[in-house]
Design an enzyme around this catalytic site. Structure first.
Site, PDB file in Angstrom:
ATOM      1  N   TYR A 158      40.770  63.435  30.299  1.00  0.00           N
ATOM      2  CA  TYR A 158      41.443  64.194  31.349  1.00  0.00           C
ATOM      3  C   TYR A 158      40.428  64.969  32.170  1.00  0.00           C
ATOM      4  O   TYR A 158      39.702  65.810  31.665  1.00  0.00           O
ATOM      5  CB  TYR A 158      42.446  65.150  30.716  1.00  0.00           C
ATOM      6  N   HIS A 225      42.143  70.427  26.020  1.00  0.00           N
ATOM      7  CA  HIS A 225      43.495  70.145  26.516  1.00  0.00           C
ATOM      8  C   HIS A 225      44.462  69.870  25.372  1.00  0.00           C
ATOM      9  O   HIS A 225      45.370  69.051  25.511  1.00  0.00           O
ATOM     10  CB  HIS A 225      43.481  68.982  27.517  1.00  0.00           C
TER      11      HIS A 225
END
EC number: 4.2.1.-
Length: 417
Positions: A158, A225
């Site tokens: 990500y 994350h």
């Protein structure tokens, strides 16, 4: 009692940067006096608009807009069940708009209403990513030439709002040259596939390369994350100690915050948490027990400036610094709200910043000035930012679910995005 009254509340949806944004506009019975607030919850943008238009607007019309605290408190309990992200964002749009009005009435920027400036500029961190260590290094060097002293470094996972591609994870995984994910079953459920174990093994290699090439004069941030197991997060934090990160972001999910005590006992890597928090019961124990170094809530998702200022003060009393969430899915109005808090908080740590394209700056006149890694607000009363509604209407929202939230592990199990 003030004769000033709220006469109209509207929700403006727009996507000039390619990401759905929601802005609340509160109008008053004083001609030309209105306020703006950010209510952006991109993944549920129409639900937030409905909450504002159908519930908050009737609740607000006729009220005195200067009674910010009373409106916030009564707004929170008006639906009985509370502290969910949809209603919090709706309330945030209202709250920020009321602070904007209050500043305009006083002829002062919001940061002056919050106690005045504690610093002359706001240091920012930007996002860098890449398919391998060399590509990440090259992107960091480019940001350093722009004057940034703090960078978030991601590789093959990500990439966050630092890329213009909205299919963030898919793009990063396709470019990842040094991460070998496990094989998937023959028939794959649609989604964005991600191998948390392969990712975790790649991160120390990335920072070993970056420190060897760039030294310790630049501050590095990394965002887990919340996508690895708690034990993996602990091992990662321990391994990364030698690379002296500015902080490690969201190493565990909110559902697993009890593991932070074990992480803290085993690693000195600074920790930042809060992006997904929606209520005081999530952040208070972490601050009370000194389990984090930075609190980085998404200001609109906790209800706006009013609760964020209280959170900043509470954090200050416990030696925790602020690092408000600043992704692409926040309107420029929300960016300005973050920065008014930054300027007025002595325990400010760092501000995440996502560059704004020309369309965003055109729709939202008064955006912050960015110069050599610092942000500067104008000194206009209120939040200092406006919206051109005619231009905003040229960029309609789609309301779809972003692809990066459809994450799966190699065997097809749904994963936290």
């Amino acid at each position: 009692m003030s004769n000033l009254k709220i006469t109209n509340v509207k929700t403006i949806l727009t996507a000039p940067g390619g990401i759905d944004l929601a802005v609340v506009k509160i109008e008053t019975n004083e001609p030309g006096l209105y306020g703006l607030g950010c209510a952006t919850f991109t993944q549920r943008i129409f639900a937030v608009k409905s909450a504002i238009d159908e519930y908050m607007a009737p609740f607000l019309v006729g009220k005195d807009p200067t009674r910010i605290e009373d409106i916030w408190q009564s707004g929170v309990v008006s639906g009985y069940w509370r502290n969910g992200p949809i209603m919090n964002n709706a309330l945030s749009g209202v709250d920020m708009a009321l602070w904007d009005i209050k500043g305009k009435l006083a002829g002062m920027p919001v940061y002056d209403l919050l106690g005045g400036k504690c610093r002359d500029g706001i240091p920012l961190y930007c996002h860098t990513d890449g398919g391998d260590e060399v590509e990440v290094e090259d992107n960091i060097r480019a940001r350093m030439e722009e004057g940034y002293q703090y960078v978030r470094c991601q590789m093959g996972m990500y990439g966050g709002a630092g890329t213009d591609d909205l299919k963030l994870i898919a793009t990063q995984l396709a470019r990842a040259k040094n991460i070998q994910p496990k094989r998937s079953p023959r028939s794959k459920t649609p989604g964005i596939y991600f191998d948390p174990d392969a990712y975790a093994k790649s991160v120390p290699r990335l920072f070993d390369h970056l420190r060897n090439k760039l030294g310790f004069g630049i501050e590095f941030i990394h965002d887990v994350h919340e996508r690895v197991t708690p034990v993996t997060a602990i091992n990662l934090a321990k391994t990364l100690e030698q690379y002296q990160l500015f902080y490690l972001e969201d190493p565990v999910a909110p559902e697993n915050i009890d593991w932070l005590k074990m992480l803290r006992q085993q690693s000195s890597t600074p920790i930042s948490m809060g992006e997904l928090f929606v209520n005081v019961n999530e952040w208070k124990p972490l601050i009370d027990n000194r389990l984090i170094d930075y609190i980085r809530c998404h200001v609109s998702t906790i209800g706006g400036i009013t609760p964020a200022k209280k959170l900043a003060v509470y954090s200050e009393l416990n030696g925790v610094r602020t690092a408000w969430h600043g992704p692409g899915d926040i309107s420029p109005v929300g960016v300005c709200a973050n920065m008014h808090l930054d300027l007025s908080s002595p325990n400010f740590g760092i501000q995440e910043y996502t560059p704004m394209n020309d369309a965003l700056r055109d729709v939202f006149p008064g955006c912050p000035e960015i110069d050599h890694g610092y942000a500067y607000l104008n000194d206009k009363p209120g939040l200092g930012i406006d919206i051109d509604e005619a231009k905003a209407a040229k960029y309609p929202c789609e309301g779809g679910i972003p692809s990066w939230t459809m994450a799966r592990t190699p065997d097809g199990t749904a994963s936290r995005p």
